[in-house]
Motif scaffolding. Structure first.
Motif, PDB file in Angstrom:
ATOM      1  N   THR A 127       0.683  -1.385  -0.138  1.00 48.86           N
ATOM      2  CA  THR A 127       0.009   0.042   0.088  1.00 48.86           C
ATOM      3  C   THR A 127       0.907   1.281  -0.077  1.00 48.86           C
ATOM      4  O   THR A 127       0.499   2.355  -0.621  1.00 48.86           O
ATOM      5  CB  THR A 127      -1.081   0.020   1.122  1.00 48.86           C
ATOM      6  N   ASN A 128       1.883   1.300   0.757  1.00 47.54           N
ATOM      7  CA  ASN A 128       2.853   2.441   0.666  1.00 47.54           C
ATOM      8  C   ASN A 128       3.287   2.891  -0.719  1.00 47.54           C
ATOM      9  O   ASN A 128       3.731   3.722  -1.334  1.00 47.54           O
ATOM     10  CB  ASN A 128       3.970   2.108   1.486  1.00 47.54           C
ATOM     11  N   ALA A 129       3.593   1.550  -1.405  1.00 45.59           N
ATOM     12  CA  ALA A 129       4.377   1.800  -2.846  1.00 45.59           C
ATOM     13  C   ALA A 129       3.180   2.125  -3.635  1.00 45.59           C
ATOM     14  O   ALA A 129       3.672   2.665  -4.682  1.00 45.59           O
ATOM     15  CB  ALA A 129       5.145   0.358  -3.260  1.00 45.59           C
ATOM     16  N   THR A 130       2.121   1.968  -3.525  1.00 44.70           N
ATOM     17  CA  THR A 130       0.972   2.206  -4.598  1.00 44.70           C
ATOM     18  C   THR A 130       0.494   3.416  -4.262  1.00 44.70           C
ATOM     19  O   THR A 130       0.210   4.423  -5.069  1.00 44.70           O
ATOM     20  CB  THR A 130      -0.414   1.193  -4.228  1.00 44.70           C
ATOM     21  N   ALA A 131       0.080   3.756  -2.958  1.00 45.16           N
ATOM     22  CA  ALA A 131      -0.378   5.183  -2.631  1.00 45.16           C
ATOM     23  C   ALA A 131       0.625   6.391  -2.469  1.00 45.16           C
ATOM     24  O   ALA A 131       0.420   7.418  -2.246  1.00 45.16           O
ATOM     25  CB  ALA A 131      -1.220   5.044  -1.127  1.00 45.16           C
ATOM     26  N   PHE A 132       2.082   5.885  -2.340  1.00 43.94           N
ATOM     27  CA  PHE A 132       3.064   6.625  -2.033  1.00 43.94           C
ATOM     28  C   PHE A 132       2.969   7.160  -0.485  1.00 43.94           C
ATOM     29  O   PHE A 132       3.385   8.493  -0.284  1.00 43.94           O
ATOM     30  CB  PHE A 132       3.329   7.751  -3.059  1.00 43.94           C
ATOM     31  N   PRO A 155       1.457   6.352   3.925  1.00 45.17           N
ATOM     32  CA  PRO A 155       0.987   5.485   4.598  1.00 45.17           C
ATOM     33  C   PRO A 155      -0.835   5.303   4.469  1.00 45.17           C
ATOM     34  O   PRO A 155      -1.082   6.329   4.141  1.00 45.17           O
ATOM     35  CB  PRO A 155       1.305   5.904   6.167  1.00 45.17           C
ATOM     36  N   THR A 156      -1.256   4.345   4.560  1.00 41.75           N
ATOM     37  CA  THR A 156      -2.610   4.034   4.477  1.00 41.75           C
ATOM     38  C   THR A 156      -3.159   3.874   5.739  1.00 41.75           C
ATOM     39  O   THR A 156      -3.656   4.750   6.206  1.00 41.75           O
ATOM     40  CB  THR A 156      -3.034   3.068   3.570  1.00 41.75           C
ATOM     41  N   ASP A 157      -3.372   2.496   6.158  1.00 43.53           N
ATOM     42  CA  ASP A 157      -3.907   2.194   7.678  1.00 43.53           C
ATOM     43  C   ASP A 157      -2.591   2.002   8.771  1.00 43.53           C
ATOM     44  O   ASP A 157      -3.292   1.971   9.805  1.00 43.53           O
ATOM     45  CB  ASP A 157      -4.774   1.024   7.507  1.00 43.53           C
TER      46      ASP A 157
END
Length: 164
Positions: free
Chosen positions: A120-125, A127-129
């Protein structure tokens, strides 16, 4: 590493921790060198767009796996240290830690939790959750996002240029 300690999560051996960190470092260096080779190839001529996309996707996925290993090995001193409860303050705050009533009583993050964090970090650039709590965790997430951003932007831009 499995041969040295098949019950990895339950105990730590003197050789295993440096070995696992060394392996993660070696994988990180190999991924960085692959990314550098990809960037050089992107500025060259005669590359097929599908090959560039596949090469970029492989580097991106490898980057996710490498950072998942780093996060898993680093959070609270590694899996054995986490299992033994040696460090009370986490480097990553997972949702189950913030809302313990929504998780099993003895919940601890496993490798898949760190893989999900890395993905998710690599996708959203960003933090997500799961939040980074320590400086090294923030630097790790920053580095992963930067590598991911550069890889995705350059590969897509060059592939579109080759296609067009």
């Amino acid at each position: 590493m499995v041969v040295v300690n098949p019950l990895r999560i339950n105990r730590e051996t003197r050789i295993l921790r440096p070995l696992s960190i060394g392996l993660a470092a070696l994988l990180g260096v190999a991924t960085a060198l692959s990314a550098i080779r990809l960037v050089r190839a992107l500025f060259g001529e005669g590359h097929i767009a599908s090959h560039l996309l596949l090469w970029g996707a492989a580097i991106w996925l490898t980057n996710v796996i490498v950072f998942a290993l780093w996060f898993w090995e680093g959070d609270r001193g590694g899996p054995a240290s986490r299992a033994d409860g040696l460090r009370p303050h986490p480097d990553f705050l997972f949702p189950q830690m913030s809302s313990p009533e929504l998780a099993p009583r003895d919940w601890e993050p496993g490798f898949f939790d760190y893989f999900y964090l890395s993905f998710t970090n690599a996708t959203a650039f960003s933090p997500t959750d799961t939040l980074p709590m320590s400086t090294w965790a923030k630097l790790g997430m920053l580095a992963e996002s930067a590598v991911s951003l550069v890889t995705v932007l350059l590969v897509v831009a060059r592939a579109v240029n080759v296609i067009g």
